[in-house]
Motif scaffolding. Structure first.
Motif, PDB file in Angstrom:
ATOM      1  N   ASN A  32       0.831  -1.212   0.000  1.00 24.89           N
ATOM      2  CA  ASN A  32       0.000   0.000   0.000  1.00 24.89           C
ATOM      3  C   ASN A  32       0.861   1.256   0.000  1.00 24.89           C
ATOM      4  O   ASN A  32       0.530   2.254  -0.652  1.00 24.89           O
ATOM      5  CB  ASN A  32      -0.918   0.013   1.224  1.00 24.89           C
ATOM      6  N   ALA A  33       1.967   1.211   0.738  1.00 24.40           N
ATOM      7  CA  ALA A  33       2.857   2.369   0.803  1.00 24.40           C
ATOM      8  C   ALA A  33       3.513   2.659  -0.540  1.00 24.40           C
ATOM      9  O   ALA A  33       3.889   3.799  -0.824  1.00 24.40           O
ATOM     10  CB  ALA A  33       3.924   2.137   1.872  1.00 24.40           C
ATOM     11  N   VAL A  34       3.637   1.635  -1.359  1.00 24.65           N
ATOM     12  CA  VAL A  34       4.223   1.794  -2.696  1.00 24.65           C
ATOM     13  C   VAL A  34       3.181   2.278  -3.697  1.00 24.65           C
ATOM     14  O   VAL A  34       3.420   3.201  -4.483  1.00 24.65           O
ATOM     15  CB  VAL A  34       4.825   0.467  -3.190  1.00 24.65           C
ATOM     16  N   LEU A  35       2.013   1.680  -3.649  1.00 27.99           N
ATOM     17  CA  LEU A  35       1.018   1.854  -4.713  1.00 27.99           C
ATOM     18  C   LEU A  35       0.090   3.037  -4.494  1.00 27.99           C
ATOM     19  O   LEU A  35      -0.460   3.573  -5.462  1.00 27.99           O
ATOM     20  CB  LEU A  35       0.192   0.566  -4.842  1.00 27.99           C
ATOM     21  N   GLY A  36      -0.095   3.455  -3.254  1.00 23.65           N
ATOM     22  CA  GLY A  36      -0.955   4.597  -2.986  1.00 23.65           C
ATOM     23  C   GLY A  36      -2.417   4.302  -3.270  1.00 23.65           C
ATOM     24  O   GLY A  36      -2.823   3.153  -3.497  1.00 23.65           O
ATOM     25  N   ALA A  37      -3.199   5.363  -3.283  1.00 21.57           N
ATOM     26  CA  ALA A  37      -4.646   5.223  -3.468  1.00 21.57           C
ATOM     27  C   ALA A  37      -5.021   4.908  -4.912  1.00 21.57           C
ATOM     28  O   ALA A  37      -6.087   4.348  -5.178  1.00 21.57           O
ATOM     29  CB  ALA A  37      -5.357   6.499  -3.008  1.00 21.57           C
ATOM     30  N   THR A  38      -4.151   5.284  -5.858  1.00 21.96           N
ATOM     31  CA  THR A  38      -4.436   5.073  -7.285  1.00 21.96           C
ATOM     32  C   THR A  38      -3.249   4.367  -7.927  1.00 21.96           C
ATOM     33  O   THR A  38      -2.358   5.016  -8.494  1.00 21.96           O
ATOM     34  CB  THR A  38      -4.714   6.405  -7.992  1.00 21.96           C
ATOM     35  N   PRO A  39      -3.200   3.051  -7.847  1.00 22.09           N
ATOM     36  CA  PRO A  39      -2.036   2.316  -8.366  1.00 22.09           C
ATOM     37  C   PRO A  39      -1.733   2.577  -9.834  1.00 22.09           C
ATOM     38  O   PRO A  39      -0.563   2.521 -10.242  1.00 22.09           O
ATOM     39  CB  PRO A  39      -2.423   0.848  -8.129  1.00 22.09           C
ATOM     40  N   THR A  40      -2.747   2.843 -10.634  1.00 20.59           N
ATOM     41  CA  THR A  40      -2.494   3.045 -12.067  1.00 20.59           C
ATOM     42  C   THR A  40      -1.560   4.219 -12.328  1.00 20.59           C
ATOM     43  O   THR A  40      -0.947   4.289 -13.397  1.00 20.59           O
ATOM     44  CB  THR A  40      -3.822   3.265 -12.813  1.00 20.59           C
ATOM     45  N   LYS A  41      -1.411   5.119 -11.353  1.00 23.58           N
ATOM     46  CA  LYS A  41      -0.510   6.256 -11.537  1.00 23.58           C
ATOM     47  C   LYS A  41       0.955   5.856 -11.439  1.00 23.58           C
ATOM     48  O   LYS A  41       1.822   6.586 -11.933  1.00 23.58           O
ATOM     49  CB  LYS A  41      -0.817   7.337 -10.494  1.00 23.58           C
ATOM     50  N   VAL A  42       1.220   4.717 -10.792  1.00 25.06           N
ATOM     51  CA  VAL A  42       2.615   4.308 -10.627  1.00 25.06           C
ATOM     52  C   VAL A  42       2.954   3.042 -11.410  1.00 25.06           C
ATOM     53  O   VAL A  42       4.120   2.641 -11.464  1.00 25.06           O
ATOM     54  CB  VAL A  42       2.961   4.102  -9.138  1.00 25.06           C
ATOM     55  N   LEU A  43       1.964   2.409 -12.024  1.00 25.08           N
ATOM     56  CA  LEU A  43       2.250   1.223 -12.824  1.00 25.08           C
ATOM     57  C   LEU A  43       2.841   1.609 -14.176  1.00 25.08           C
ATOM     58  O   LEU A  43       2.589   2.696 -14.703  1.00 25.08           O
ATOM     59  CB  LEU A  43       0.982   0.398 -13.029  1.00 25.08           C
ATOM     60  N   ARG A  44       3.615   0.698 -14.742  1.00 28.69           N
ATOM     61  CA  ARG A  44       4.223   0.924 -16.043  1.00 28.69           C
ATOM     62  C   ARG A  44       3.149   0.927 -17.132  1.00 28.69           C
ATOM     63  O   ARG A  44       2.226   0.112 -17.098  1.00 28.69           O
ATOM     64  CB  ARG A  44       5.236  -0.192 -16.337  1.00 28.69           C
ATOM     65  N   THR A  45       3.265   1.818 -18.076  1.00 27.77           N
ATOM     66  CA  THR A  45       2.355   1.824 -19.231  1.00 27.77           C
ATOM     67  C   THR A  45       3.106   1.225 -20.415  1.00 27.77           C
ATOM     68  O   THR A  45       3.800   1.914 -21.148  1.00 27.77           O
ATOM     69  CB  THR A  45       1.882   3.252 -19.560  1.00 27.77           C
ATOM     70  N   TYR A  46       2.968  -0.076 -20.562  1.00 23.34           N
ATOM     71  CA  TYR A  46       3.730  -0.797 -21.583  1.00 23.34           C
ATOM     72  C   TYR A  46       3.513  -0.233 -22.981  1.00 23.34           C
ATOM     73  O   TYR A  46       4.456  -0.124 -23.773  1.00 23.34           O
ATOM     74  CB  TYR A  46       3.349  -2.270 -21.567  1.00 23.34           C
TER      75      TYR A  46
END
Length: 527
Positions: free
Chosen positions: A244-258
């Motif tokens: 949770n500390a890594v991903l935050g409230a909106t995980p899509t903001k930190v995930l890679r966009t392949y």
């Protein structure tokens, strides 16, 4: 053997790992004294291992097959790892000896930093450096334990061999070391993480992603506790907390966009550069290592004897159908280069450092991204599934976010619990020993430490392991998943009966370096 050059800052101690009789000795050069905050901070640059077991792990896993004697290998260690034989000929960073030395050298740097901080009275201004040193020490031992020990099993860990946990800079010429138990090793890693993580301060770094910043340290903690399984499943809650500390409230903001990152790139070099970019929010920690792995697995016509051949890629990995649909929806599946004996998605590039340009002599480097948001969200999804009271809905949310990350824009399906359960229920587990490519599937028999509560939970874990295999291809992590879930695999051998690695096979722990065994440290069993 590749030549090793490790560059030190002018202010740091020179750490010596010399002969087989003092393989952990770390004797500081008396010309340099670590007595300022700046020197301690500089010293911690060398607290990150300059090696990773990526080549050994990938070759030992089910991401490799024997393409036949028409092809060759560049290093004997590649063949030995594939054949699950003890690696004794090669001693470079892609072999046990080089990995062992690199990890303990990094641990020694962390210990010297911790000693210097203590000598200076543990000032609050050095708390971030202390935190980084503790996390680095834990990470170095974590790599060693997962390479040279069996997978952690709470039922047997107090009886299984661990690795020496170095907590002090050595001043003796030939101190005595014992391996201790795996339980002791993991407990000490946990203690360092618990003490060090709250101290991490991103303001310490000019480029946080080259260090254990807060997100990277939390991602490490999430993976560690995923591996550190307890009977009451309590550590899954820790996995979720740290993720949770890594991903935050909106995980899509930190995930890679392949799609945005790789979809239009036309060369392997460009793909590799994009994959390791510090600008990508998905990349949490970026570290250089000495390694030939990008050559070994990459888009070059060399070292083709063993690799992720088309047969594996099409039926088990990147180009196999998944919950994303067919391979046409998956960016990585369409970002693959020849040769077909290796089918590489070129996420790791080779960077050559010349020491003598005239004679073409130098060092091969790779840039690893040990922790990413994409892998962390799959850690969290696994924890949701495996906790005492499974939370499938939250796992499905994470899986759908991951699908958006890895699929082409607009091509990611939105899956449900039933979609996942039914998809993997419909697939047969592939036999351990196969006779033709048609028998290959994305599903293998699992032998978990704690039995699944029902077939739905098992199918969800098949899903997570499939996603993790795709996400971490060429990074070595598949081997650790094979160990964790007791997955039995076989390796074909030209003209010989396939070799089977059973769930209790001692070869799941790589053998210690021969010099270390000769120095008196207990070897891993081999019968």
């Amino acid at each position: 053997m590749k030549k090793i050059n490790i560059l030190y800052s002018a202010t740091m101690a020179v750490l010596l790992l010399s002969s087989c009789s003092d393989f952990l000795d770390t004797m500081p050069d008396n010309r340099a004294e670590i007595n300022t905050e700046a020197k301690i901070t500089s010293l911690l640059v060398s607290a990150y291992p300059a090696a990773f077991p990526v080549m050994m792990a990938e070759m030992a896993s089910d991401n490799a097959m024997d393409n036949g004697p028409l092809f060759s290998v560049e290093f004997q260690s590649q063949e030995d790892a594939y054949l699950w034989q003890d690696i004794v000929t090669d001693t470079d960073e892609d072999a046990p000896q080089g990995l062992w030395d690199a990890c303990y050298l990094a641990i020694a740097s962390a210990n010297h930093a911790l000693q210097a901080i203590e000598t200076m009275g543990n000032p609050s201004s050095l708390a971030p450096q202390r935190g980084e040193a503790l996390i680095c020490r834990a990470y170095g031992h974590f790599i060693l334990a997962n390479t040279f020990c069996e997978a952690y099993n709470y039922e047997t860990a107090s009886k299984k061999l661990g690795i020496p946990y170095a907590i002090n800079p050595e001043t003796e010429v030939s101190p005595d070391y014992i391996r201790g138990t795996l339980e002791e090793t993991f407990s000490k890693i946990a203690a360092d993480i618990q003490e060090g993580l709250p101290l991490i301060d991103d303001n310490l770094y000019s480029v946080p992603k080259y260090h254990f910043n807060k997100k990277a340290a939390n991602a490490f903690a999430a993976r560690f506790y995923l591996y550190y399984l307890q009977a009451d499943k309590s550590n899954y809650e820790k996995v979720i907390e740290y993720a949770n500390a890594v991903l935050g409230a909106t995980p899509t903001k930190v995930l890679r966009t392949y799609d945005a990152d790789f979809g239009t790139l036309s060369s392997p070099t460009n793909v590799a550069d994009a994959f390791i970019s510090a600008k990508s929010p998905a990349n949490l920690l970026i570290t250089p290592i000495y390694s030939s792995w990008p050559y070994t697995y990459g888009p070059w016509n060399l070292s083709q004897r063993y690799g992720q051949a088309k047969e594996i890629c099409d039926n088990e990995n990147l180009r196999a159908d998944g919950i994303w649909g067919t391979a046409k929806n998956l960016v990585a599946a369409n970002t693959i280069w020849n040769p077909q004996e290796k089918m590489p998605f070129p996420k790791l590039g080779m960077y050559f450092e010349y020491s003598d340009k005239v004679n073409g002599i130098g060092h091969r480097h790779a840039i690893m991204v040990p922790f990413t948001a994409n892998e962390t969200i799959l850690c969290r999804a696994e924890a949701y599934i495996m906790k005492a009271q499974p939370e499938y809905g939250k796992a499905v949310t994470d899986i759908n976010d991951w699908l958006v990350s890895v699929c082409y824009a607009g091509k990611a399906p939105t899956v449900t619990e039933d979609d996942i359960n039914n998809f993997y229920k419909s697939i047969k587990c592939m036999p351990t020993v196969i006779t033709n490519a048609a028998e290959r599937t994305v599903k293998k028999q699992l032998n978990p430490i704690i039995a699944f509560v029902d077939t739905k939970q098992e199918n969800f874990i098949h899903c997570i392991l499939h996603l993790r295999r795709v996400e971490t291809i060429h990074e070595g992590l598949r081997w650790f998943d094979i160990k964790r879930y007791g997955i039995e695999i076989s390796h074909n051998r030209d003209g010989l009966t396939p070799d089977v690695l059973t769930k209790d096979d001692p070869r799941r722990a790589f053998q210690l370096p021969q010099d270390v065994i000769d120095a008196g440290l207990e070897a891993n069993p081999r019968n």
